[in-house]
Design a protein around this motif. Structure first.
Motif, mmCIF file in Angstrom:
data_model
loop_
_atom_site.group_PDB
_atom_site.id
_atom_site.type_symbol
_atom_site.label_atom_id
_atom_site.label_comp_id
_atom_site.label_asym_id
_atom_site.label_seq_id
_atom_site.Cartn_x
_atom_site.Cartn_y
_atom_site.Cartn_z
ATOM 1 N N GLY A 138 0.790 -1.230 0.000
ATOM 2 C CA GLY A 138 0.000 0.000 0.000
ATOM 3 C C GLY A 138 0.815 1.269 0.000
ATOM 4 N N ASN A 139 2.145 1.156 -0.002
ATOM 5 C CA ASN A 139 2.993 2.344 -0.006
ATOM 6 C C ASN A 139 3.081 2.918 -1.419
ATOM 7 N N LEU A 140 2.944 4.231 -1.532
ATOM 8 C CA LEU A 140 3.039 4.882 -2.838
ATOM 9 C C LEU A 140 4.483 4.889 -3.320
ATOM 10 N N LEU A 141 4.642 4.799 -4.633
ATOM 11 C CA LEU A 141 5.974 4.766 -5.242
ATOM 12 C C LEU A 141 6.278 6.110 -5.897
ATOM 13 N N GLY A 142 7.522 6.545 -5.743
ATOM 14 C CA GLY A 142 7.953 7.809 -6.346
ATOM 15 C C GLY A 142 8.332 7.645 -7.812
ATOM 16 N N SER A 143 8.910 8.671 -8.354
ATOM 17 C CA SER A 143 9.227 8.695 -9.781
ATOM 18 C C SER A 143 10.519 7.928 -10.079
ATOM 19 N N SER A 144 10.669 7.543 -11.334
ATOM 20 C CA SER A 144 11.890 6.884 -11.806
ATOM 21 C C SER A 144 12.047 7.189 -13.287
ATOM 22 N N SER A 145 13.191 7.700 -13.663
ATOM 23 C CA SER A 145 13.442 8.049 -15.062
ATOM 24 C C SER A 145 13.890 6.828 -15.853
ATOM 25 N N LEU A 146 13.849 6.967 -17.157
ATOM 26 C CA LEU A 146 14.271 5.902 -18.068
ATOM 27 C C LEU A 146 15.141 6.509 -19.155
ATOM 28 N N ALA A 147 16.322 5.958 -19.361
ATOM 29 C CA ALA A 147 17.223 6.416 -20.423
ATOM 30 C C ALA A 147 17.699 5.206 -21.217
ATOM 31 N N MET A 148 17.747 5.346 -22.535
ATOM 32 C CA MET A 148 18.191 4.257 -23.402
ATOM 33 C C MET A 148 19.173 4.796 -24.434
ATOM 34 N N PHE A 149 20.175 3.983 -24.734
ATOM 35 C CA PHE A 149 21.136 4.306 -25.793
ATOM 36 C C PHE A 149 21.293 3.094 -26.691
ATOM 37 N N ASP A 150 21.346 3.331 -27.996
ATOM 38 C CA ASP A 150 21.514 2.252 -28.968
ATOM 39 C C ASP A 150 22.512 2.682 -30.029
ATOM 40 N N ALA A 151 23.371 1.748 -30.426
ATOM 41 C CA ALA A 151 24.289 1.952 -31.554
ATOM 42 C C ALA A 151 24.310 0.676 -32.376
ATOM 43 N N GLU A 152 24.209 0.812 -33.690
ATOM 44 C CA GLU A 152 24.200 -0.366 -34.557
ATOM 45 C C GLU A 152 24.874 -0.048 -35.880
ATOM 46 N N PHE A 153 25.333 -1.114 -36.561
ATOM 47 C CA PHE A 153 25.917 -0.942 -37.895
ATOM 48 C C PHE A 153 25.562 -2.135 -38.760
ATOM 49 N N ARG A 154 25.567 -1.921 -40.067
ATOM 50 C CA ARG A 154 25.377 -2.952 -41.084
ATOM 51 C C ARG A 154 26.406 -2.701 -42.179
ATOM 52 N N TYR A 155 27.214 -3.719 -42.485
ATOM 53 C CA TYR A 155 28.302 -3.535 -43.459
ATOM 54 C C TYR A 155 28.298 -4.665 -44.466
ATOM 55 N N ARG A 156 27.968 -4.346 -45.686
ATOM 56 C CA ARG A 156 28.077 -5.284 -46.808
ATOM 57 C C ARG A 156 29.395 -5.002 -47.507
ATOM 58 N N VAL A 157 30.353 -5.906 -47.357
ATOM 59 C CA VAL A 157 31.686 -5.702 -47.902
ATOM 60 C C VAL A 157 31.593 -5.623 -49.420
ATOM 61 N N PRO A 158 32.080 -4.532 -50.022
ATOM 62 C CA PRO A 158 31.934 -4.369 -51.470
ATOM 63 C C PRO A 158 32.579 -5.513 -52.257
ATOM 64 N N ASP A 159 31.923 -5.882 -53.353
ATOM 65 C CA ASP A 159 32.419 -6.883 -54.297
ATOM 66 C C ASP A 159 32.545 -8.276 -53.675
#
Length: 549
Positions: free
Chosen positions: A394-415
């Motif tokens: 029954g106890n109330l809950l305070g705030s909580s932030s959310l942060a996300m980071f994403d890095a991605e790559f796609r490499y088709r080797v030429p020829d």
């Protein structure tokens, strides 16, 4: 040649001439003919010549009249160069002139489907599609096809589609790892796009999942019908454009934005997008986007925040809060499903928070590195705690932030046929002690201060030659993914006894066969490992059929 045939030939071969000229010609012809008959008397000759001349003159006049009639008829059948089009042709031409010669394109965070009928899209192999890959490219704008089957009845309207059917054999953890057969009409999606003007573009995505929804038990369906995207773009300049408030995709990662089955080789979407990034991650949102320079584009979005609430709409109160204290409810963020149940609502005024989230994405395809594409993106919400949030005591809950980071790559080797992909995702919580999963009397789904995951994939493109008048290609691949959804730093009223089920490894090997860049046939085996006592018990042999056009 008989004289009357000579006169007919002369009449058709030469232009009409005057009466005196005709008589001179007739006289010469008659004299020439009479010279061959020297036995004729002089009187007889004069009388015969006159009669012949009169008959020939009448015949020529008749032929000239016939010739004029024929030319007049031909002229009536052949319109003048100014009037070569029928009224219908001119109407179609006018409709075409009102359309943009090329449908505007959303450069960053875009839905490629919105412009697929007007511009070649990259094929799954990383090569630009040719015009033969999009047969409607050669058609006038007024003839853009509806589902590729018939000319559009509405100028500027086109409809695409994507979908997938899945089948195979999987282990069921709820049955102690028993192997069970299964089939799923996973999704069928319609993609209407309408060019309102050159610079105002409407786009939507209407999705039917798992066979659709039904009310009767005998229908054997267990799915949904939903609006996954709905927005209008205002094209201003290449560097800056505005997407009006609507339902849009959070610009995180590649697959969340481009999640059609021809864009990835596994049967299911890559594991990082099955909770850690809650694909398809959509939200009420508005954004700006554009191209900074060649090979560099951006998108910045303001959206409704995700909610730490995973229960049904029925359990939301009329005050737009979670159930009152004393009544438990399911978390939206937990250590087993990550963010899968935390997406903000898009139906009705049902948000449980006034907080807004901001996200952004930067896409790059450096000209000095052909075949390489990548992106970095981030998301931040100052508070995911819903109104009235409480623990089981029954106890109330305070705030909580959310942060996300994403890095991605796609490499088709030429020829070469070699393709490499990689991605890393990190999620952080401002105050995990206020997350519902840590206060729901269930220690197995606890959440730490952060979650993270990464994946690496290697694939090789093998041409199979021309089959059924199409160039087929096989892409064998291997993908390794690691996720840790319970990384430590637990806090709250629950016992901090995570089971290890949130720390998982996925080994996926298979082949994707492309009869066309618009169709894919898939087969794979996946081995799943986690740190729980029994193990994941979630291995599978799966197949799939996907399409996108």
């Amino acid at each position: 040649m008989p004289l009357h045939l000579i006169s007919r030939a002369s009449a058709w071969r030469f232009q009409p001439f005057g009466r005196s000229s005709r008589r001179t010609l007739l006289a010469a012809t008659a004299v020439s003919a009479l010279a061959c008959h020297g036995a004729w008397a002089e009187g007889d000759v004069n009388e015969a010549v006159l009669k012949k001349m009169e008959a020939m003159e009448q015949r020529i006049e008749l032929l000239e009249a016939e010739l004029k009639q024929k030319r007049a008829a031909d002229a009536a059948a052949q319109p003048s160069p100014i009037e070569k089009k029928t009224p219908l042709d001119k109407k179609q031409a006018a409709s075409t002139e009102k359309l943009p010669k090329k449908a505007p394109q959303a450069d960053a965070g875009k839905n490629d489907r919105a412009v697929a009928a007007a511009e070649p899209a990259p094929s799954p192999q990383g090569k630009p599609a040719t015009k033969t890959d999009n047969l409607d490219l050669a058609m006038p704008a007024s003839d853009l096809p509806i589902l590729g089957l018939a000319p559009s009845p509405v100028t500027g309207l086109s409809i695409g589609a994507y979908g997938e059917v899945l089948f195979g054999r999987t282990q069921n953890p709820a049955a102690g790892g028993q192997w069970q057969n299964g089939f799923d009409t996973a999704r069928m999606v319609l993609l209407p796009t309408y060019a309102i003007t050159d610079n105002i573009i409407f786009n939507a995505e209407i999705e039917f999942e798992h066979g659709g929804s039904a009310f009767d038990n005998d229908d054997k369906m267990h799915g949904t019908a939903e609006i996954e995207q709905l927005w209008i773009d205002f094209k201003i300049i290449d560097q800056f454009n505005w997407r009006a408030p609507g339902v849009d995709l959070i610009p995180i990662g590649f697959i969340n934005v481009h999640h059609e089955p021809t864009q990835f080789y596994s049967v299911y979407r890559p594991e990082l997008y099955n909770g850690l990034i809650p694909s398809t991650w959509m939200a009420p949102a508005t954004s700006v986007y554009g191209s900074i320079t060649d090979g560099l584009s951006y998108q910045v979005m303001l959206s409704a925040t995700n909610e730490d609430y995973g229960d049904s709409f029925d359990n939301r109160t009329a005050a737009k809060t979670v159930p009152p204290p004393g009544i438990p409810y399911l978390p939206g963020i937990d250590g087993l499903n990550a963010l899968a149940f935390s997406k903000p609502p898009i139906g009705g005024f049902e948000q449980l928070s006034n907080a807004l989230a901001v996200s952004g994405r930067l896409d790059f395809s450096p000209p000095f590195l052909p075949g390489f594409n990548g992106s970095v993106s981030a998301y931040y919400s100052p508070n995911t705690t819903p109104r009235g949030a409480h623990d089981d005591l029954g106890n109330l809950l305070g705030s909580s932030s959310l942060a996300m980071f994403d890095a991605e790559f796609r490499y088709r080797v030429p020829d070469t046929g070699l393709e490499l992909r990689g991605e890393y995702v990190h999620v952080g919580f401002g105050n995990p002690a206020n997350l519902r999963a840590n206060n729901d009397s269930d220690p197995t789904d606890n959440v730490g201060a952060s979650m993270f995951g990464y994946s690496g994939e290697i694939a090789y493109h093998v041409p199979l030659g021309t089959i059924l008048k199409s160039d087929w290609e096989a892409v064998p691949f291997y993908n390794y993914t690691y996720e840790n959804l319970q990384a430590g730093g637990f806090a709250g009223t629950d016992f901090n006894l995570p089971t290890g089920a949130g720390q998982r490894q996925f080994h996926t090997a298979g082949v994707a066969v492309f009869p066309s860049p618009k169709v894919v046939l898939k087969a794979e085996y996946q081995r799943v490992i986690d740190k729980s006592l029994a193990g994941a018990l979630s291995d599978s042999y799966l197949g799939g059929v996907g399409f996108f056009f």
